[in-house]
Enzyme design. Structure first.
Site, PDB file in Angstrom:
ATOM      1  N   SER A 147       0.801  -1.227   0.000  1.00  0.00           N
ATOM      2  CA  SER A 147       0.000   0.000   0.000  1.00  0.00           C
ATOM      3  C   SER A 147       0.834   1.276   0.000  1.00  0.00           C
ATOM      4  O   SER A 147       0.281   2.373   0.149  1.00  0.00           O
ATOM      5  CB  SER A 147      -0.921   0.005   1.225  1.00  0.00           C
ATOM      6  OG  SER A 147      -0.160  -0.246   2.385  1.00  0.00           O
TER       7      SER A 147
ATOM      8  N   THR B 161      -2.006   3.505   4.550  1.00  0.00           N
ATOM      9  CA  THR B 161      -1.027   4.588   4.480  1.00  0.00           C
ATOM     10  C   THR B 161       0.044   4.434   5.535  1.00  0.00           C
ATOM     11  O   THR B 161      -0.252   4.068   6.668  1.00  0.00           O
ATOM     12  CB  THR B 161      -1.751   5.910   4.810  1.00  0.00           C
ATOM     13  OG1 THR B 161      -2.904   5.990   4.026  1.00  0.00           O
ATOM     14  CG2 THR B 161      -0.851   7.106   4.592  1.00  0.00           C
TER      15      THR B 161
ATOM     16  N   THR C  46       1.331   6.865   0.363  1.00  0.00           N
ATOM     17  CA  THR C  46       0.465   5.719   0.069  1.00  0.00           C
ATOM     18  C   THR C  46       0.280   5.555  -1.433  1.00  0.00           C
ATOM     19  O   THR C  46       0.384   6.522  -2.194  1.00  0.00           O
ATOM     20  CB  THR C  46      -0.928   5.911   0.731  1.00  0.00           C
ATOM     21  OG1 THR C  46      -1.709   4.734   0.522  1.00  0.00           O
ATOM     22  CG2 THR C  46      -1.685   7.090   0.178  1.00  0.00           C
TER      23      THR C  46
ATOM     24  N   ARG D 277      -8.093   9.027  -8.637  1.00  0.00           N
ATOM     25  CA  ARG D 277      -8.679   9.065  -7.278  1.00  0.00           C
ATOM     26  C   ARG D 277      -7.613   9.520  -6.284  1.00  0.00           C
ATOM     27  O   ARG D 277      -6.480   9.055  -6.294  1.00  0.00           O
ATOM     28  CB  ARG D 277      -9.196   7.681  -6.908  1.00  0.00           C
ATOM     29  CG  ARG D 277      -9.804   7.570  -5.489  1.00  0.00           C
ATOM     30  CD  ARG D 277      -8.798   7.057  -4.483  1.00  0.00           C
ATOM     31  NE  ARG D 277      -9.393   6.797  -3.180  1.00  0.00           N
ATOM     32  CZ  ARG D 277      -8.682   6.590  -2.076  1.00  0.00           C
ATOM     33  NH1 ARG D 277      -7.369   6.616  -2.119  1.00  0.00           N
ATOM     34  NH2 ARG D 277      -9.268   6.360  -0.939  1.00  0.00           N
ATOM     35  N   VAL D 278      -7.980  10.460  -5.424  1.00  0.00           N
ATOM     36  CA  VAL D 278      -7.051  10.945  -4.396  1.00  0.00           C
ATOM     37  C   VAL D 278      -7.705  10.734  -3.035  1.00  0.00           C
ATOM     38  O   VAL D 278      -8.889  11.034  -2.857  1.00  0.00           O
ATOM     39  CB  VAL D 278      -6.731  12.444  -4.617  1.00  0.00           C
ATOM     40  CG1 VAL D 278      -5.859  12.983  -3.489  1.00  0.00           C
ATOM     41  CG2 VAL D 278      -6.031  12.648  -5.958  1.00  0.00           C
ATOM     42  N   GLY D 279      -6.933  10.205  -2.094  1.00  0.00           N
ATOM     43  CA  GLY D 279      -7.445   9.984  -0.742  1.00  0.00           C
ATOM     44  C   GLY D 279      -7.067  11.119   0.189  1.00  0.00           C
ATOM     45  O   GLY D 279      -6.736  12.236  -0.239  1.00  0.00           O
ATOM     46  N   ASP D 280      -7.089  10.836   1.464  1.00  0.00           N
ATOM     47  CA  ASP D 280      -6.825  11.858   2.479  1.00  0.00           C
ATOM     48  C   ASP D 280      -5.339  12.186   2.637  1.00  0.00           C
ATOM     49  O   ASP D 280      -4.993  13.263   3.142  1.00  0.00           O
ATOM     50  CB  ASP D 280      -7.341  11.378   3.845  1.00  0.00           C
ATOM     51  CG  ASP D 280      -6.658  10.068   4.246  1.00  0.00           C
ATOM     52  OD1 ASP D 280      -6.849   9.069   3.522  1.00  0.00           O
ATOM     53  OD2 ASP D 280      -5.915  10.061   5.243  1.00  0.00           O
TER      54      ASP D 280
ATOM     55  N   THR E 270      -4.826   7.032   9.057  1.00  0.00           N
ATOM     56  CA  THR E 270      -4.739   5.847   8.201  1.00  0.00           C
ATOM     57  C   THR E 270      -6.121   5.216   8.132  1.00  0.00           C
ATOM     58  O   THR E 270      -6.866   5.251   9.103  1.00  0.00           O
ATOM     59  CB  THR E 270      -3.677   4.864   8.731  1.00  0.00           C
ATOM     60  OG1 THR E 270      -3.558   3.778   7.819  1.00  0.00           O
ATOM     61  CG2 THR E 270      -4.002   4.326  10.111  1.00  0.00           C
ATOM     62  N   GLY E 271      -6.479   4.694   6.992  1.00  0.00           N
ATOM     63  CA  GLY E 271      -7.820   4.129   6.811  1.00  0.00           C
ATOM     64  C   GLY E 271      -8.361   4.546   5.461  1.00  0.00           C
ATOM     65  O   GLY E 271      -7.617   5.037   4.602  1.00  0.00           O
TER      66      GLY E 271
ATOM     67  N   GLY F 227      -9.702   6.733   2.815  1.00  0.00           N
ATOM     68  CA  GLY F 227      -9.689   8.179   2.597  1.00  0.00           C
ATOM     69  C   GLY F 227     -11.071   8.790   2.488  1.00  0.00           C
ATOM     70  O   GLY F 227     -11.326   9.876   3.011  1.00  0.00           O
TER      71      GLY F 227
END
Ligand code: GLY
Length: 237
Positions: free
Chosen positions: A47, A154, A172, A182-185, A205-206, A208
């Site tokens: 990841s 992450t 990550t 796609r973009v996460g947190d 972490t988790g 997004g």
């Protein structure tokens, strides 16, 4: 006093080295960057960085961020491909007064111009995971198709050096089989990370999409600034 904390077992080797730097009076920016690079370079973490699992087009798109808690300077990259150490590019961007969060081709262009190491981040092992998942997905209902990792996510860190400086950083490859772009947190300030040397530092972490429902890292730091214990601040946020 110094300290370093990170998400997941995958960070142990990195923070062990980072701790050695901090013990010798090293800088919180150098220690956190070096610790996260260690995770990015290890091919078997699925990841983060090299060996990270790809998006639905079989490309490894990575997000990373760096924040200096003394100056509140932030740098971040999102959906960047083919560079070995996104966290270092993020840290370099944190020195810019403008254009400090770059995405996709823009981030790659900047990294290339600045001489960062290019690398094909898609390993044979990640390709095998991708092919297996494609087979599984064809047998599943649409709602079951995209799932977060179980047990890995992450790498995020918070770091304090002997001068009292705090930093936060993340890296990550995001959600396995995510949509391209796609973009996460993780590269989003206040959501995936935050650091303020006067208050504290935090990293998330988790999934997004859930984390971005609140400015969770900022909120944790804010609550610590009001004197709340870090554990209580995390649970309250
Ligand atoms: N927390 C990482 C991501 O959702 O991309």
């Amino acid at each position: 006093m110094w300290g370093m904390i990170a998400t997941w077992r995958m960070a142990v080797e990195g923070i062990t080295k980072g701790a050695e730097m901090l013990k010798d009076g090293g800088d919180a920016g150098d220690a956190i960057e070096s610790a996260i690079r260690e995770v990015e370079d290890f091919p078997y973490y699925k990841s983060v960085g090299y060996g990270g699992l790809p998006n639905e087009e079989m490309e490894v798109e990575m997000d990373a961020a760096f924040m200096d808690g003394n100056t509140l300077d932030i740098g971040a990259v999102a959906a960047i491909r083919d560079f070995a150490n996104p966290v270092s590019i993020a840290r370099r961007l944190s020195h810019e007064k403008v254009n400090s969060l770059l995405v996709a081709e823009g981030a790659e262009k900047f990294a290339h111009k600045e001489g960062f190491e290019r690398k094909n981040m898609l390993t044979d092992r990640a390709k095998a995971h991708y092919r297996k998942r494609i087979k599984e997905m064809s047998a599943q209902a649409a709602s079951q198709k995209l799932k977060p990792y179980s047990g890995h996510d992450t790498v995020g860190m918070a770091c304090l050096d002997m001068s009292g400086k705090m930093t936060a950083a993340t890296s990550t490859s995001g959600l396995f089989m995510k949509k391209k772009g796609r973009v996460g947190d993780s590269p989003i300030s206040g959501s995936g990370f935050y650091a303020d040397s006067k208050k504290g530092a935090a990293s998330a972490t988790g999934l997004g999409e859930d984390l971005m429902k609140g400015c969770i890292s900022y909120e944790i730091v804010r609550l610590m600034g009001e004197g709340m214990h870090p554990q209580e601040a995390c649970e309250t946020a």
